[in-house]
Design a protein around this motif. Structure first.
Motif, PDB file in Angstrom:
ATOM      1  N   ARG A  11      67.383  -4.275 -49.925  1.00 17.22           N
ATOM      2  CA  ARG A  11      68.671  -4.946 -49.743  1.00 17.22           C
ATOM      3  C   ARG A  11      68.567  -6.469 -49.849  1.00 17.22           C
ATOM      4  N   CYS A  12      67.410  -7.028 -49.553  1.00 13.64           N
ATOM      5  CA  CYS A  12      67.307  -8.489 -49.539  1.00 13.64           C
ATOM      6  C   CYS A  12      67.285  -9.078 -50.938  1.00 13.64           C
ATOM      7  N   GLY A  13      67.121  -8.252 -51.961  1.00 10.72           N
ATOM      8  CA  GLY A  13      67.214  -8.726 -53.328  1.00 10.72           C
ATOM      9  C   GLY A  13      65.907  -9.135 -53.971  1.00 10.72           C
ATOM     10  N   HIS A  14      64.873  -9.416 -53.176  1.00 11.68           N
ATOM     11  CA  HIS A  14      63.582  -9.807 -53.753  1.00 11.68           C
ATOM     12  C   HIS A  14      62.439  -8.963 -53.178  1.00 11.68           C
ATOM     13  N   ALA A  15      62.794  -7.805 -52.638  1.00 14.61           N
ATOM     14  CA  ALA A  15      61.794  -6.845 -52.171  1.00 14.61           C
ATOM     15  C   ALA A  15      62.127  -5.491 -52.782  1.00 14.61           C
ATOM     16  N   SER A  16      61.205  -4.562 -52.659  1.00 15.89           N
ATOM     17  CA  SER A  16      61.437  -3.211 -53.165  1.00 15.89           C
ATOM     18  C   SER A  16      61.201  -2.208 -52.051  1.00 15.89           C
ATOM     19  N   GLY A  17      61.725  -1.016 -52.211  1.00 16.05           N
ATOM     20  CA  GLY A  17      61.525   0.033 -51.226  1.00 16.05           C
ATOM     21  C   GLY A  17      62.688   0.153 -50.261  1.00 16.05           C
ATOM     22  N   PRO A  52      69.230 -15.631 -58.305  1.00 15.77           N
ATOM     23  CA  PRO A  52      69.430 -14.229 -57.914  1.00 15.77           C
ATOM     24  C   PRO A  52      68.396 -13.748 -56.904  1.00 15.77           C
ATOM     25  N   GLY A  53      68.814 -12.766 -56.105  1.00 17.41           N
ATOM     26  CA  GLY A  53      67.889 -12.097 -55.198  1.00 17.41           C
ATOM     27  C   GLY A  53      67.423 -12.912 -54.026  1.00 17.41           C
ATOM     28  N   MET A  54      68.230 -13.858 -53.562  1.00 15.55           N
ATOM     29  CA  MET A  54      67.780 -14.731 -52.484  1.00 15.55           C
ATOM     30  C   MET A  54      67.829 -14.062 -51.117  1.00 15.55           C
ATOM     31  N   ALA A  55      68.848 -13.230 -50.893  1.00 17.52           N
ATOM     32  CA  ALA A  55      68.998 -12.626 -49.566  1.00 17.52           C
ATOM     33  C   ALA A  55      69.983 -11.472 -49.634  1.00 17.52           C
ATOM     34  N   MET A  56      70.069 -10.761 -48.529  1.00 21.44           N
ATOM     35  CA  MET A  56      70.980  -9.634 -48.420  1.00 21.44           C
ATOM     36  C   MET A  56      72.433 -10.090 -48.542  1.00 21.44           C
ATOM     37  N   PRO A  57      73.250  -9.425 -49.349  1.00 20.41           N
ATOM     38  CA  PRO A  57      74.679  -9.754 -49.379  1.00 20.41           C
ATOM     39  C   PRO A  57      75.313  -9.508 -48.007  1.00 20.41           C
ATOM     40  N   MET A  58      76.284 -10.304 -47.651  1.00 16.52           N
ATOM     41  CA  MET A  58      76.902 -10.194 -46.333  1.00 16.52           C
ATOM     42  C   MET A  58      77.463  -8.800 -46.074  1.00 16.52           C
ATOM     43  N   GLU A  59      78.026  -8.170 -47.110  1.00 17.19           N
ATOM     44  CA  GLU A  59      78.615  -6.843 -46.908  1.00 17.19           C
ATOM     45  C   GLU A  59      77.565  -5.772 -46.626  1.00 17.19           C
ATOM     46  N   ASP A 229      54.827  -9.395 -43.310  1.00 19.15           N
ATOM     47  CA  ASP A 229      55.838  -9.941 -44.226  1.00 19.15           C
ATOM     48  C   ASP A 229      55.873  -9.105 -45.509  1.00 19.15           C
ATOM     49  N   ALA A 230      55.737  -7.797 -45.351  1.00 20.86           N
ATOM     50  CA  ALA A 230      55.691  -6.898 -46.505  1.00 20.86           C
ATOM     51  C   ALA A 230      57.024  -6.888 -47.236  1.00 20.86           C
ATOM     52  N   HIS A 231      56.938  -7.006 -48.556  1.00 24.36           N
ATOM     53  CA  HIS A 231      58.117  -6.889 -49.410  1.00 24.36           C
ATOM     54  C   HIS A 231      58.030  -5.651 -50.306  1.00 24.36           C
ATOM     55  N   GLN A 232      56.977  -4.889 -50.125  1.00 25.08           N
ATOM     56  CA  GLN A 232      56.815  -3.582 -50.767  1.00 25.08           C
ATOM     57  C   GLN A 232      56.194  -2.646 -49.730  1.00 25.08           C
ATOM     58  N   PRO A 233      56.574  -1.368 -49.729  1.00 25.81           N
ATOM     59  CA  PRO A 233      56.013  -0.451 -48.728  1.00 25.81           C
ATOM     60  C   PRO A 233      54.492  -0.427 -48.720  1.00 25.81           C
ATOM     61  N   ASP A 234      53.861  -0.555 -49.876  1.00 33.90           N
ATOM     62  CA  ASP A 234      52.404  -0.494 -49.936  1.00 33.90           C
ATOM     63  C   ASP A 234      51.722  -1.694 -49.276  1.00 33.90           C
ATOM     64  N   ARG A 235      52.499  -2.739 -48.996  1.00 32.19           N
ATOM     65  CA  ARG A 235      51.925  -3.910 -48.338  1.00 32.19           C
ATOM     66  C   ARG A 235      52.170  -3.908 -46.842  1.00 32.19           C
ATOM     67  N   LEU A 236      52.755  -2.858 -46.331  1.00 34.06           N
ATOM     68  CA  LEU A 236      52.958  -2.755 -44.889  1.00 34.06           C
ATOM     69  C   LEU A 236      51.609  -2.822 -44.183  1.00 34.06           C
ATOM     70  N   ALA A 237      51.528  -3.662 -43.178  1.00 32.90           N
ATOM     71  CA  ALA A 237      50.320  -3.864 -42.362  1.00 32.90           C
ATOM     72  C   ALA A 237      49.170  -4.504 -43.137  1.00 32.90           C
ATOM     73  N   GLN A 238      49.441  -5.030 -44.338  1.00 37.49           N
ATOM     74  CA  GLN A 238      48.383  -5.653 -45.132  1.00 37.49           C
ATOM     75  C   GLN A 238      47.785  -6.841 -44.386  1.00 37.49           C
ATOM     76  N   TYR A 239      46.467  -6.858 -44.295  1.00 40.08           N
ATOM     77  CA  TYR A 239      45.677  -7.919 -43.653  1.00 40.08           C
ATOM     78  C   TYR A 239      45.847  -7.995 -42.140  1.00 40.08           C
ATOM     79  N   LEU A 240      46.584  -7.062 -41.538  1.00 41.75           N
ATOM     80  CA  LEU A 240      46.786  -7.174 -40.094  1.00 41.75           C
ATOM     81  C   LEU A 240      45.517  -6.861 -39.309  1.00 41.75           C
TER      82      LEU A 240
END
Length: 268
Positions: A11-17, A52-59, A229-240
């Motif tokens: 939804r944020c426009g610059h992430a996936s998943g 484009p893709g800066m943030a989630m649309p208000m709606e 700060d994951a922007h893709q599911p595969d980066r969840l918990a990366q480097y934690l």
């Protein structure tokens, strides 16, 4: 105790998943708690006229919140989901920011500075701005905004507090005193900060914040939480794992977690 409190989705426009993909990945990784914390919609620029893709649309904001709480209920036996927001601090727009924060039952709100005016200092597409500015003045303006964010009382912790170093631009003059003043403002506000591990995959090649700032946090009693700060599911918990190891090495024994805007310290 394995947590990740900083995540973004499509939804944020610059992430996936989708959000559910992050939840499923968190279960797969064995996370104790997963924080969903997508970006606040843009307030101070016209999204249609901006990059484009800066943030989630208000709606989409109410839909994000509704889906996050639905997933928390659906997966409550498998993972503890906390519903949050990364709420940009933008000087002069405090009333609008506060309305968004008060409109929803967040577990936590991250206070992050991305914008200096209409310049997003975290956007690789806007690096040319550095050519027209004095780096020390940029750092001064950035850390002044961090202090103002801390003083609003809107946020539970400051996100990636030294993200200004993300692309490797640094003044010739030292900036330790600017960093220290930002940390003093956080301390005075009774807030926490995060150790954001995403800097390890960026030109800065260092987590946010630096070890020096983390050591000051330990000395001054500023609580820490952690996020990928994951922007893709595969980066969840990366480097934690590296983040947690660094905190232990410095002497931290607890992590800050949040529930209904209340901070709860749990063993690291």
């Amino acid at each position: 105790m394995l947590i990740d409190y900083h995540t973004h989705h499509v939804r944020c426009g610059h992430a996936s998943g989708e959000l559910e993909e992050y939840v499923q990945k968190g279960i797969e990784l064995g996370l104790t708690q997963l924080g969903l914390s997508d970006h606040m919609p843009l307030l101070h620029v016209d999204p249609a006229a901006y990059l484009p893709g800066m943030a989630m649309p208000m709606e989409e904001l109410p839909r994000y919140v509704e889906e996050a709480f639905r997933l928390r209920q659906k997966y409550k036996e498998q993972i503890d989901i906390r519903v949050g927001l990364e709420g940009d601090y933008i000087e002069g727009w405090e009333a609008e920011i506060e309305r968004i924060i008060q409109a929803y039952p967040w577990d936590y709100v991250i206070g992050s500075v991305h914008f200096l005016g209409e310049w997003d200092i975290s956007d690789f597409r806007q690096l040319d701005e550095w050519k027209n500015r004095d780096a020390y003045e940029v750092y001064s303006q950035y850390y002044d905004a961090v202090q103002k964010a801390a003083r609003t009382g809107f946020y539970d912790y400051i996100g990636h507090i030294d993200v200004i170093k993300r692309f490797g631009f640094k003044p010739e003059r030292g900036v330790e005193h600017l960093e220290n003043e930002a940390l003093k403002a956080v301390k005075a506000a009774g807030m926490a900060i995060e150790l954001n591990a995403s800097g390890l995959r960026m030109p800065a090649n260092e987590m946010f914040p630096s070890r020096r700032m983390l050591e000051l946090c330990h000395e001054w009693g500023i609580p820490l939480t952690i996020g990928s700060d994951a922007h893709q599911p595969d980066r969840l918990a990366q480097y934690l794992d590296q983040a947690a190891a660094l905190l232990k090495e410095i002497g931290f024994t607890e992590l800050a977690t949040f529930n209904q805007r209340k901070r709860i310290m749990l063993a690291l």
